[in-house]
Each structure stands twice: as C-alpha cells, then as structure tokens.
Design a protein around this motif. Sequence first.
Motif, PDB file in Angstrom:
ATOM      1  N   LEU A 207       0.848  -1.198   0.000  1.00  0.00           N
ATOM      2  CA  LEU A 207       0.000   0.000   0.000  1.00  0.00           C
ATOM      3  C   LEU A 207       0.884   1.248   0.000  1.00  0.00           C
ATOM      4  O   LEU A 207       1.148   1.844   1.042  1.00  0.00           O
ATOM      5  CB  LEU A 207      -0.897   0.028   1.235  1.00  0.00           C
ATOM      6  CG  LEU A 207      -2.166  -0.785   1.195  1.00  0.00           C
ATOM      7  CD1 LEU A 207      -2.873  -0.758   2.536  1.00  0.00           C
ATOM      8  CD2 LEU A 207      -3.097  -0.311   0.107  1.00  0.00           C
TER       9      LEU A 207
ATOM     10  N   SER B 176      -3.652   9.042  -0.608  1.00  0.00           N
ATOM     11  CA  SER B 176      -3.747   8.735   0.820  1.00  0.00           C
ATOM     12  C   SER B 176      -2.375   8.261   1.287  1.00  0.00           C
ATOM     13  O   SER B 176      -1.549   7.839   0.488  1.00  0.00           O
ATOM     14  CB  SER B 176      -4.818   7.675   1.082  1.00  0.00           C
ATOM     15  OG  SER B 176      -4.552   6.511   0.356  1.00  0.00           O
TER      16      SER B 176
ATOM     17  N   ALA C  92       1.077   2.720   3.913  1.00  0.00           N
ATOM     18  CA  ALA C  92       0.741   1.850   5.046  1.00  0.00           C
ATOM     19  C   ALA C  92       1.610   2.126   6.265  1.00  0.00           C
ATOM     20  O   ALA C  92       1.128   2.068   7.396  1.00  0.00           O
ATOM     21  CB  ALA C  92       0.849   0.391   4.629  1.00  0.00           C
TER      22      ALA C  92
ATOM     23  N   ALA D 139       0.488   4.762   8.646  1.00  0.00           N
ATOM     24  CA  ALA D 139      -0.575   4.330   9.562  1.00  0.00           C
ATOM     25  C   ALA D 139      -0.045   3.329  10.588  1.00  0.00           C
ATOM     26  O   ALA D 139      -0.823   2.743  11.336  1.00  0.00           O
ATOM     27  CB  ALA D 139      -1.724   3.712   8.776  1.00  0.00           C
TER      28      ALA D 139
ATOM     29  N   THR E  65       1.073   0.391  10.111  1.00  0.00           N
ATOM     30  CA  THR E  65       0.567  -0.948   9.812  1.00  0.00           C
ATOM     31  C   THR E  65       1.583  -2.015  10.171  1.00  0.00           C
ATOM     32  O   THR E  65       1.215  -3.110  10.611  1.00  0.00           O
ATOM     33  CB  THR E  65       0.185  -1.039   8.317  1.00  0.00           C
ATOM     34  OG1 THR E  65      -0.751   0.008   8.038  1.00  0.00           O
ATOM     35  CG2 THR E  65      -0.433  -2.358   7.983  1.00  0.00           C
TER      36      THR E  65
ATOM     37  N   LEU F  42      -3.678  -4.976   4.776  1.00  0.00           N
ATOM     38  CA  LEU F  42      -4.950  -4.316   4.488  1.00  0.00           C
ATOM     39  C   LEU F  42      -5.800  -4.165   5.748  1.00  0.00           C
ATOM     40  O   LEU F  42      -6.393  -3.103   5.983  1.00  0.00           O
ATOM     41  CB  LEU F  42      -5.719  -5.089   3.416  1.00  0.00           C
ATOM     42  CG  LEU F  42      -5.061  -5.119   2.036  1.00  0.00           C
ATOM     43  CD1 LEU F  42      -5.833  -6.033   1.101  1.00  0.00           C
ATOM     44  CD2 LEU F  42      -4.931  -3.736   1.456  1.00  0.00           C
TER      45      LEU F  42
ATOM     46  N   TYR G 160      -4.201  -1.478   8.032  1.00  0.00           N
ATOM     47  CA  TYR G 160      -4.304  -0.134   7.462  1.00  0.00           C
ATOM     48  C   TYR G 160      -5.720   0.418   7.593  1.00  0.00           C
ATOM     49  O   TYR G 160      -5.922   1.535   8.054  1.00  0.00           O
ATOM     50  CB  TYR G 160      -3.886  -0.155   5.993  1.00  0.00           C
ATOM     51  CG  TYR G 160      -3.850   1.213   5.350  1.00  0.00           C
ATOM     52  CD1 TYR G 160      -2.856   2.129   5.675  1.00  0.00           C
ATOM     53  CD2 TYR G 160      -4.799   1.592   4.418  1.00  0.00           C
ATOM     54  CE1 TYR G 160      -2.812   3.376   5.090  1.00  0.00           C
ATOM     55  CE2 TYR G 160      -4.766   2.841   3.816  1.00  0.00           C
ATOM     56  CZ  TYR G 160      -3.764   3.731   4.164  1.00  0.00           C
ATOM     57  OH  TYR G 160      -3.730   4.975   3.576  1.00  0.00           O
ATOM     58  N   PHE G 161      -6.707  -0.371   7.207  1.00  0.00           N
ATOM     59  CA  PHE G 161      -8.071   0.138   7.205  1.00  0.00           C
ATOM     60  C   PHE G 161      -8.714   0.164   8.592  1.00  0.00           C
ATOM     61  O   PHE G 161      -9.749   0.801   8.784  1.00  0.00           O
ATOM     62  CB  PHE G 161      -8.926  -0.610   6.189  1.00  0.00           C
ATOM     63  CG  PHE G 161      -8.504  -0.285   4.780  1.00  0.00           C
ATOM     64  CD1 PHE G 161      -8.630   1.007   4.283  1.00  0.00           C
ATOM     65  CD2 PHE G 161      -7.933  -1.245   3.976  1.00  0.00           C
ATOM     66  CE1 PHE G 161      -8.219   1.326   3.005  1.00  0.00           C
ATOM     67  CE2 PHE G 161      -7.517  -0.941   2.694  1.00  0.00           C
ATOM     68  CZ  PHE G 161      -7.656   0.355   2.202  1.00  0.00           C
TER      69      PHE G 161
ATOM     70  N   SER H  40      -6.821   1.344  11.084  1.00  0.00           N
ATOM     71  CA  SER H  40      -6.118   2.464  11.703  1.00  0.00           C
ATOM     72  C   SER H  40      -6.900   3.759  11.495  1.00  0.00           C
ATOM     73  O   SER H  40      -7.735   3.863  10.591  1.00  0.00           O
ATOM     74  CB  SER H  40      -4.722   2.614  11.094  1.00  0.00           C
ATOM     75  OG  SER H  40      -4.817   3.140   9.776  1.00  0.00           O
TER      76      SER H  40
ATOM     77  N   THR I  96      -5.642   6.533  10.405  1.00  0.00           N
ATOM     78  CA  THR I  96      -5.200   7.073   9.126  1.00  0.00           C
ATOM     79  C   THR I  96      -5.945   6.432   7.967  1.00  0.00           C
ATOM     80  O   THR I  96      -6.461   7.128   7.093  1.00  0.00           O
ATOM     81  CB  THR I  96      -3.680   6.853   8.952  1.00  0.00           C
ATOM     82  OG1 THR I  96      -3.006   7.511  10.024  1.00  0.00           O
ATOM     83  CG2 THR I  96      -3.187   7.381   7.632  1.00  0.00           C
ATOM     84  N   GLY I  97      -6.003   5.120   7.948  1.00  0.00           N
ATOM     85  CA  GLY I  97      -6.693   4.430   6.865  1.00  0.00           C
ATOM     86  C   GLY I  97      -8.183   4.703   6.856  1.00  0.00           C
ATOM     87  O   GLY I  97      -8.785   4.908   5.794  1.00  0.00           O
TER      88      GLY I  97
ATOM     89  N   ALA J 266      -8.073   7.294   3.785  1.00  0.00           N
ATOM     90  CA  ALA J 266      -8.131   6.420   2.614  1.00  0.00           C
ATOM     91  C   ALA J 266      -9.554   5.996   2.283  1.00  0.00           C
ATOM     92  O   ALA J 266      -9.863   5.715   1.137  1.00  0.00           O
ATOM     93  CB  ALA J 266      -7.269   5.182   2.830  1.00  0.00           C
TER      94      ALA J 266
END
Length: 166
Positions: free
Chosen positions: A46, A51, A54, A57, A59, A128, A131-132, A134, A136-137, A141
């Motif tokens: 990522l 955005s 990774a 964030a 990750t 993934l 990241y999502f 977090s 940030t994600g 994103a």
Amino acid sequence: LRGTSVLLAHASLGQALAVFAATPRKATHFTDSEMRELRALVDAILPATDSPAASAADTHFFIDGALPLCATAKAQATFRAGLADLARVQFATKSAAEQVEILKARAAQDVPLQYDESFFKIAKDYTLTGYFLSETGATQALAYDKVPGGYWGDLPLTAAQKAWTL
C-alpha cells in the motif's frame, strides 16, 4: 476472505488494535531488522498515493502485534520465513519497482498454496486489515458517510429513482 474473517473473529483482536493507541510504538514480536523489512513490505503493498502509505498508519506495528495474537503457529512460521527471504534479497533497499517485481513473483509462487502456507496472502491480509482499521486508513483512505446522517423529512425522488435504505 477466510483469512480476514479469522483475523477479525479472533478474540485477541482488541489487544492487536491496542497497538494503535500505544505511544511510542515499539516492536514486541519482530527484531529491528525485521521491522525495517516489514515497513518496506507494507509500503510496497500500500504505497502513498492520494492517501498515506501503510507505514504512515503504523501498519507494520499492527502486524507485529496482531500476528502472534491472531495467526496460527504455521502462519506465523510462514510469515517469519517469508520476511527472512525478503531480508536475504535486501528488499528494504530496493527501488519501488524492484520491490513490486519481487512481490509479484512471490504472489505467483504462492497462488496454489493454502493461506497458512502463503507468505504473500498473509502479508497482504494483515497489511490491508491493519491499514483500514487504523485512524489514518479509516479517515484518509476511506470515504466516511455519517450514519444515520441528517433527517430529511421530505426527500424528493425522481420517477425512476430507488428509495434509500440503511
């Protein structure tokens, strides 16, 4: 999907998510050299676009915390061996294009393997997910649609338009 469901359904996910609240963040499962490779790996999966990447964030710290809590022993061994393979080719020092080629080759090699035997599947799944999950994600994103949102008592619809549902 199976790997994500296993990760999300695991009772230890709350502990894994606590990584995002910790400051300063410190690796507990991987060594500093493994964390350098892991940081490069998550950024290759990522990268920064419109955005953040990774690693922005954290990750890689999520993976450090979640893998020992949520992955099977076999998946942990597979991941550690895959990370060692990346270190042998000095993945973190390669250009972005070289990193992508290395990962494409690894992904093609891992296609016939089961989840617990596939370094690339595990790496992609945890990257993934971390990241999502977090801040940030989730805020930079993903698009956020506030639910339930505002109240519109009289929303005009066109003849061919479907009504909204939640």
